[in-house]
Structures are given as structure tokens and as C-alpha cells.
Design a protein around this motif. Structure first.
Motif, PDB file in Angstrom:
ATOM      1  N   GLN A 104      32.017  38.456  39.641  1.00 59.64           N
ATOM      2  CA  GLN A 104      31.197  39.662  39.499  1.00 59.64           C
ATOM      3  C   GLN A 104      31.799  40.841  40.259  1.00 59.64           C
ATOM      4  OE1 GLN A 104      27.234  37.714  40.323  1.00 59.64           O
ATOM      5  NE2 GLN A 104      26.756  38.823  38.432  1.00 59.64           N
ATOM      6  N   ILE A 105      33.077  41.084  39.984  1.00 58.29           N
ATOM      7  CA  ILE A 105      33.768  42.212  40.611  1.00 58.29           C
ATOM      8  C   ILE A 105      34.256  43.181  39.540  1.00 58.29           C
ATOM      9  CG2 ILE A 105      34.406  41.010  42.727  1.00 58.29           C
ATOM     10  CD1 ILE A 105      37.164  40.470  41.495  1.00 58.29           C
ATOM     11  N   LYS A 106      34.309  44.449  39.910  1.00 58.52           N
ATOM     12  CA  LYS A 106      34.663  45.507  38.960  1.00 58.52           C
ATOM     13  C   LYS A 106      36.100  45.980  39.105  1.00 58.52           C
ATOM     14  CE  LYS A 106      30.663  46.935  40.470  1.00 58.52           C
ATOM     15  NZ  LYS A 106      29.700  47.819  41.013  1.00 58.52           N
ATOM     16  N   ARG A 107      36.790  45.405  40.077  1.00 57.21           N
ATOM     17  CA  ARG A 107      38.211  45.747  40.262  1.00 57.21           C
ATOM     18  C   ARG A 107      38.888  44.556  40.900  1.00 57.21           C
ATOM     19  NH1 ARG A 107      34.971  48.610  43.714  1.00 57.21           N
ATOM     20  NH2 ARG A 107      35.002  50.524  42.541  1.00 57.21           N
ATOM     21  N   VAL A 108      40.167  44.388  40.576  1.00 58.82           N
ATOM     22  CA  VAL A 108      40.877  43.226  41.111  1.00 58.82           C
ATOM     23  C   VAL A 108      42.345  43.595  41.355  1.00 58.82           C
ATOM     24  CG1 VAL A 108      41.443  42.217  38.844  1.00 58.82           C
ATOM     25  CG2 VAL A 108      41.233  40.730  40.831  1.00 58.82           C
ATOM     26  N   PRO A 109      42.888  43.191  42.506  1.00 58.37           N
ATOM     27  CA  PRO A 109      44.315  43.412  42.760  1.00 58.37           C
ATOM     28  C   PRO A 109      45.160  42.512  41.850  1.00 58.37           C
ATOM     29  CG  PRO A 109      43.119  42.935  44.803  1.00 58.37           C
ATOM     30  CD  PRO A 109      42.199  42.627  43.674  1.00 58.37           C
ATOM     31  N   VAL A 110      46.335  43.021  41.491  1.00 56.16           N
ATOM     32  CA  VAL A 110      47.288  42.269  40.668  1.00 56.16           C
ATOM     33  C   VAL A 110      48.511  41.988  41.536  1.00 56.16           C
ATOM     34  CG1 VAL A 110      48.678  42.287  38.567  1.00 56.16           C
ATOM     35  CG2 VAL A 110      46.439  43.425  38.583  1.00 56.16           C
TER      36      VAL A 110
END
Length: 145
Positions: A104-110
Motif C-alpha cells: 500500500q505504497i504510492k512510490r517505490v525506489p528502483v
């Protein structure tokens, strides 16, 4: 969830050039960096240039300001709690969306070869996904489905 553009990866969705805030930098510095970059979240990187967490503008307000914390003495690293969620640059778009929805996150590191190479945000998804797929993602993240 359907896969948009067979063979597309997280690297295809992300925006490059994500800037880190240092784990020992103050929350004031983090807030100023967010303002200057017009972003609501920053990856937190350690002295070893490795990802330590992510900090949001909401984290600063809820966990420091609302608790009468000191923006100049509290560090970004102090708010890097819990398990770090990230996706590999070569994972499929479907896998990246699933990770974001599951947590339930709206941003994620790649991450690519243990280094931060970009971020995937809701804005990136809005640009890249068909409306139906975006709507399904939003439902999963906000409804916890």
C-alpha cells in the motif's frame, strides 16, 4: 492485474535521477530538498551510498512537527523505520505494481546492482498505464484490496 506492454520493466516506468537525502542530514534539510525538487518523498542513503529508507513530507509533519520534534536535530535516518520496500530495475511492470499494492505504497525506489537508479511514483504510473490498469492499482493501494 494486467501487464501493460509485455516485456516492460520497472526501469521503463521509473523516473531517473532520484536524489537522496543523507541519513545524517536534518529533517529541515530534507524538507528544503523536497521543496526545491518539488517532490513529496526522498530516498534516504547512507554513507555507503546504499538505500536506507524513504522519507515523506507526511513523515516529517506527523513524526517530528506534530510531536514537537526539532527539525534541525532530528535526522532523516531516525525516521527510516521498518522494512525497506524496493523493486529491482529488471522486474516486470506487473511485479512492481504488485509490490506497491501489497505494501500500500504510492512510490517505490528502483534498484539496479545494489544502487538506487530511480523511483516509480503515482505520477509515473498515471503517465504510463492505461486508465483501467491505473484505476485497478489505485483501488488496490487505497482500498487495501
Amino acid at each position: 492485474m494486467t501487464t501493460h506492454g509485455t516485456g516492460r520493466t520497472a526501469k521503463d516506468l521509473m523516473h531517473e535521477g532520484a536524489q537522496c537525502i543523507g541519513e545524517h542530514d536534518s529533517l529541515r534539510a530534507a524538507a528544503q530538498m523536497m521543496r526545491d525538487l518539488s517532490v513529496g518523498a526522498l530516498p534516504i542513503c547512507g554513507e555507503d551510498d546504499r538505500l536506507k529508507g524513504i522519507i515523506t513530507d507526511r513523515d516529517i509533519v506527523i513524526k517530528c512537527c506534530a510531536e514537537n520534534g526539532d527539525l534541525d536535530r532530528t535526522t532523516a535516518g531516525q525516521l527510516a523505520e521498518g522494512g525497506l520496500v524496493w523493486v529491482d530495475a529488471e522486474c516486470s511492470v506487473e511485479e512492481a505494481l504488485d509490490v506497491m499494492a501489497r505494501h500500500q505504497i504510492k512510490r517505490v525506489p528502483v534498484i539496479d546492482h545494489h544502487r538506487l537508479v530511480g523511483m516509480i511514483s503515482e505520477a509515473d504510473l498515471a503517465r504510463e498505464l492505461p486508465d483501467e490498469e491505473l484505476a485497478e492499482f489505485v483501488h488496490r493501494v487505497y482500498a487495501g484490496a
